[in-house]
Scaffold this motif. Structure first.
Motif, PDB file in Angstrom:
ATOM      1  N   THR A  21       9.953  27.316 -12.060  1.00 14.98           N
ATOM      2  CA  THR A  21      10.571  28.280 -11.146  1.00 14.98           C
ATOM      3  C   THR A  21      10.122  28.108  -9.703  1.00 14.98           C
ATOM      4  OG1 THR A  21       8.921  29.948 -11.722  1.00 14.98           O
ATOM      5  CG2 THR A  21      10.990  29.984 -12.962  1.00 14.98           C
ATOM      6  N   SER A  22       8.885  27.608  -9.478  1.00 18.32           N
ATOM      7  CA  SER A  22       8.460  27.346  -8.097  1.00 18.32           C
ATOM      8  C   SER A  22       7.177  26.540  -8.069  1.00 18.32           C
ATOM      9  CB  SER A  22       8.271  28.643  -7.308  1.00 18.32           C
ATOM     10  OG  SER A  22       7.142  29.351  -7.757  1.00 18.32           O
ATOM     11  N   PHE A  23       6.973  25.875  -6.945  1.00 16.50           N
ATOM     12  CA  PHE A  23       5.761  25.109  -6.673  1.00 16.50           C
ATOM     13  C   PHE A  23       5.330  25.445  -5.259  1.00 16.50           C
ATOM     14  CE2 PHE A  23       8.215  22.668  -9.701  1.00 16.50           C
ATOM     15  CZ  PHE A  23       7.285  22.350 -10.658  1.00 16.50           C
ATOM     16  N   GLU A  24       4.070  25.820  -5.111  1.00 17.07           N
ATOM     17  CA  GLU A  24       3.518  26.162  -3.802  1.00 17.07           C
ATOM     18  C   GLU A  24       2.338  25.239  -3.515  1.00 17.07           C
ATOM     19  OE1 GLU A  24       0.898  29.748  -1.831  1.00 17.07           O
ATOM     20  OE2 GLU A  24       2.061  30.163  -3.635  1.00 17.07           O
ATOM     21  N   ILE A  25       2.528  24.307  -2.594  1.00 17.59           N
ATOM     22  CA  ILE A  25       1.442  23.402  -2.237  1.00 17.59           C
ATOM     23  C   ILE A  25       0.460  24.156  -1.353  1.00 17.59           C
ATOM     24  CG2 ILE A  25       0.818  21.299  -0.993  1.00 17.59           C
ATOM     25  CD1 ILE A  25       3.393  20.045  -2.020  1.00 17.59           C
ATOM     26  N   VAL A  26      -0.787  24.188  -1.777  1.00 18.09           N
ATOM     27  CA  VAL A  26      -1.858  24.876  -1.068  1.00 18.09           C
ATOM     28  C   VAL A  26      -2.558  23.913  -0.114  1.00 18.09           C
ATOM     29  CG1 VAL A  26      -4.051  26.115  -1.360  1.00 18.09           C
ATOM     30  CG2 VAL A  26      -2.168  26.484  -2.987  1.00 18.09           C
ATOM     31  N   ALA A  27      -2.781  22.687  -0.580  1.00 18.15           N
ATOM     32  CA  ALA A  27      -3.454  21.684   0.236  1.00 18.15           C
ATOM     33  C   ALA A  27      -3.020  20.302  -0.216  1.00 18.15           C
ATOM     34  CB  ALA A  27      -4.969  21.816   0.114  1.00 18.15           C
ATOM     35  N   MET A  69       0.849  -1.194   0.000  1.00 19.30           N
ATOM     36  CA  MET A  69       0.000   0.000   0.000  1.00 19.30           C
ATOM     37  C   MET A  69       0.888   1.249   0.000  1.00 19.30           C
ATOM     38  SD  MET A  69      -3.183   1.040   2.451  1.00 19.30           S
ATOM     39  CE  MET A  69      -3.974  -0.454   1.913  1.00 19.30           C
ATOM     40  N   ALA A  70       0.543   2.227  -0.772  1.00 20.78           N
ATOM     41  CA  ALA A  70       1.294   3.478  -0.854  1.00 20.78           C
ATOM     42  C   ALA A  70       1.073   4.293   0.417  1.00 20.78           C
ATOM     43  CB  ALA A  70       0.849   4.270  -2.074  1.00 20.78           C
ATOM     44  N   ALA A  71       2.109   5.000   0.845  1.00 19.72           N
ATOM     45  CA  ALA A  71       2.058   5.774   2.082  1.00 19.72           C
ATOM     46  C   ALA A  71       2.195   7.264   1.795  1.00 19.72           C
ATOM     47  CB  ALA A  71       3.176   5.321   3.022  1.00 19.72           C
ATOM     48  N   VAL A  72       1.958   8.079   2.847  1.00 19.47           N
ATOM     49  CA  VAL A  72       2.047   9.533   2.723  1.00 19.47           C
ATOM     50  C   VAL A  72       3.436   9.941   2.230  1.00 19.47           C
ATOM     51  CG1 VAL A  72       1.968  11.713   3.983  1.00 19.47           C
ATOM     52  CG2 VAL A  72       0.290   9.932   4.476  1.00 19.47           C
ATOM     53  N   ASP A  73       4.484   9.378   2.821  1.00 17.10           N
ATOM     54  CA  ASP A  73       5.844   9.726   2.404  1.00 17.10           C
ATOM     55  C   ASP A  73       6.077   9.385   0.933  1.00 17.10           C
ATOM     56  OD1 ASP A  73       6.362  10.637   4.948  1.00 17.10           O
ATOM     57  OD2 ASP A  73       7.438   8.833   5.573  1.00 17.10           O
ATOM     58  N   ASP A  74       5.474   8.278   0.494  1.00 15.44           N
ATOM     59  CA  ASP A  74       5.608   7.896  -0.905  1.00 15.44           C
ATOM     60  C   ASP A  74       4.950   8.933  -1.817  1.00 15.44           C
ATOM     61  OD1 ASP A  74       6.839   5.552  -0.045  1.00 15.44           O
ATOM     62  OD2 ASP A  74       4.979   4.401  -0.117  1.00 15.44           O
ATOM     63  N   LEU A  75       3.819   9.498  -1.386  1.00 19.21           N
ATOM     64  CA  LEU A  75       3.168  10.534  -2.186  1.00 19.21           C
ATOM     65  C   LEU A  75       4.074  11.759  -2.280  1.00 19.21           C
ATOM     66  CD1 LEU A  75       0.705  11.511  -3.818  1.00 19.21           C
ATOM     67  CD2 LEU A  75      -0.108  12.555  -1.697  1.00 19.21           C
ATOM     68  N   ASP A  76       4.691  12.148  -1.185  1.00 17.18           N
ATOM     69  CA  ASP A  76       5.608  13.286  -1.217  1.00 17.18           C
ATOM     70  C   ASP A  76       6.733  13.053  -2.224  1.00 17.18           C
ATOM     71  OD1 ASP A  76       4.119  14.585   0.730  1.00 17.18           O
ATOM     72  OD2 ASP A  76       5.436  13.963   2.375  1.00 17.18           O
ATOM     73  N   GLU A  77       7.213  11.829  -2.289  1.00 14.36           N
ATOM     74  CA  GLU A  77       8.276  11.491  -3.240  1.00 14.36           C
ATOM     75  C   GLU A  77       7.772  11.597  -4.678  1.00 14.36           C
ATOM     76  OE1 GLU A  77      10.781   7.573  -4.490  1.00 14.36           O
ATOM     77  OE2 GLU A  77      10.607   7.972  -2.339  1.00 14.36           O
ATOM     78  N   VAL A  78       6.558  11.120  -4.930  1.00 18.08           N
ATOM     79  CA  VAL A  78       5.992  11.199  -6.278  1.00 18.08           C
ATOM     80  C   VAL A  78       5.762  12.655  -6.679  1.00 18.08           C
ATOM     81  CG1 VAL A  78       3.954  10.654  -7.688  1.00 18.08           C
ATOM     82  CG2 VAL A  78       5.010   8.894  -6.265  1.00 18.08           C
ATOM     83  N   VAL A  79       5.297  13.483  -5.747  1.00 19.30           N
ATOM     84  CA  VAL A  79       5.101  14.906  -6.048  1.00 19.30           C
ATOM     85  C   VAL A  79       6.450  15.549  -6.384  1.00 19.30           C
ATOM     86  CG1 VAL A  79       4.404  17.143  -5.091  1.00 19.30           C
ATOM     87  CG2 VAL A  79       2.950  15.130  -4.755  1.00 19.30           C
ATOM     88  N   GLU A  80       7.499  15.195  -5.657  1.00 16.66           N
ATOM     89  CA  GLU A  80       8.831  15.732  -5.969  1.00 16.66           C
ATOM     90  C   GLU A  80       9.302  15.241  -7.342  1.00 16.66           C
ATOM     91  OE1 GLU A  80      12.177  17.913  -5.976  1.00 16.66           O
ATOM     92  OE2 GLU A  80      10.489  18.119  -4.602  1.00 16.66           O
ATOM     93  N   GLN A  81       9.056  13.977  -7.650  1.00 15.22           N
ATOM     94  CA  GLN A  81       9.392  13.461  -8.982  1.00 15.22           C
ATOM     95  C   GLN A  81       8.636  14.243 -10.053  1.00 15.22           C
ATOM     96  OE1 GLN A  81       8.433   9.303  -9.002  1.00 15.22           O
ATOM     97  NE2 GLN A  81      10.101   8.755  -7.613  1.00 15.22           N
ATOM     98  N   TYR A  82       7.362  14.534  -9.781  1.00 17.62           N
ATOM     99  CA  TYR A  82       6.581  15.306 -10.732  1.00 17.62           C
ATOM    100  C   TYR A  82       7.182  16.691 -10.934  1.00 17.62           C
ATOM    101  CZ  TYR A  82       3.418  18.623 -12.571  1.00 17.62           C
ATOM    102  OH  TYR A  82       2.940  19.660 -13.313  1.00 17.62           O
ATOM    103  N   HIS A  83       7.577  17.341  -9.853  1.00 13.80           N
ATOM    104  CA  HIS A  83       8.156  18.683  -9.971  1.00 13.80           C
ATOM    105  C   HIS A  83       9.393  18.659 -10.872  1.00 13.80           C
ATOM    106  CE1 HIS A  83       6.115  20.079  -5.986  1.00 13.80           C
ATOM    107  NE2 HIS A  83       5.270  20.047  -7.001  1.00 13.80           N
TER     108      HIS A  83
END
Length: 131
Positions: free
Chosen positions: A72-78, A1-15
């Motif tokens: 140039t930047s990414f701002e996570i709102v939620a 099962m995917a975890a919260v930390d794994d999502l953070d990693e995927v978001v960073e990969q996306y960036h």
């Protein structure tokens, strides 16, 4: 099962992949998306797409209109994560040459991304972006 930390990693990969996208290369972003038929994409470059074939075509077309760009930047709102579904709302800022223009143009996007785990890895199941 995917975890919260794994999502953070995927978001960073996306960036990182988004930086390639504005250089005209959609491949790193495409790898982060679900390839299933219920995947959707709504962006400023045309009508919403449904199904992997349409989503991939829209991404390729959109990337082909960008070159010499950078994120140039990414701002996570939620951000909200459950074991079965997660979403991220953010403001993304880019600069790139758009279309046939030679000038670097800044463009911000308001983005909502929805993810689900597939084989233990978070994948985009929906992305909506607008200026």
């Amino acid at each position: 099962m995917a975890a919260v930390d794994d999502l953070d990693e995927v978001v960073e990969q996306y960036h990182l992949a988004a930086g390639e996208f504005v250089k005209g290369n959609p491949e790193p972003v495409k790898k982060l998306f679900s390839h299933r038929e219920d995947v959707t994409l709504a962006n400023p470059f045309g009508p919403p797409a449904r199904g992997w074939k349409q989503v991939a075509q829209i991404m390729e077309r959109a990337a082909s209109t960008r070159r010499d760009g950078e994120a140039t930047s990414f701002e996570i709102v939620a951000k909200y994560v459950t074991p079965e579904l997660a979403y991220v709302v953010e403001v993304e800022r880019f600069e790139a040459k758009v279309g046939g223009r030679e000038a670097i143009t800044p463009f911000p996007l308001r983005v909502t991304m929805i993810f689900r785990p597939e084989a233990g890895v978070w994948k985009f199941v929906h992305r909506h972006a607008d200026p």
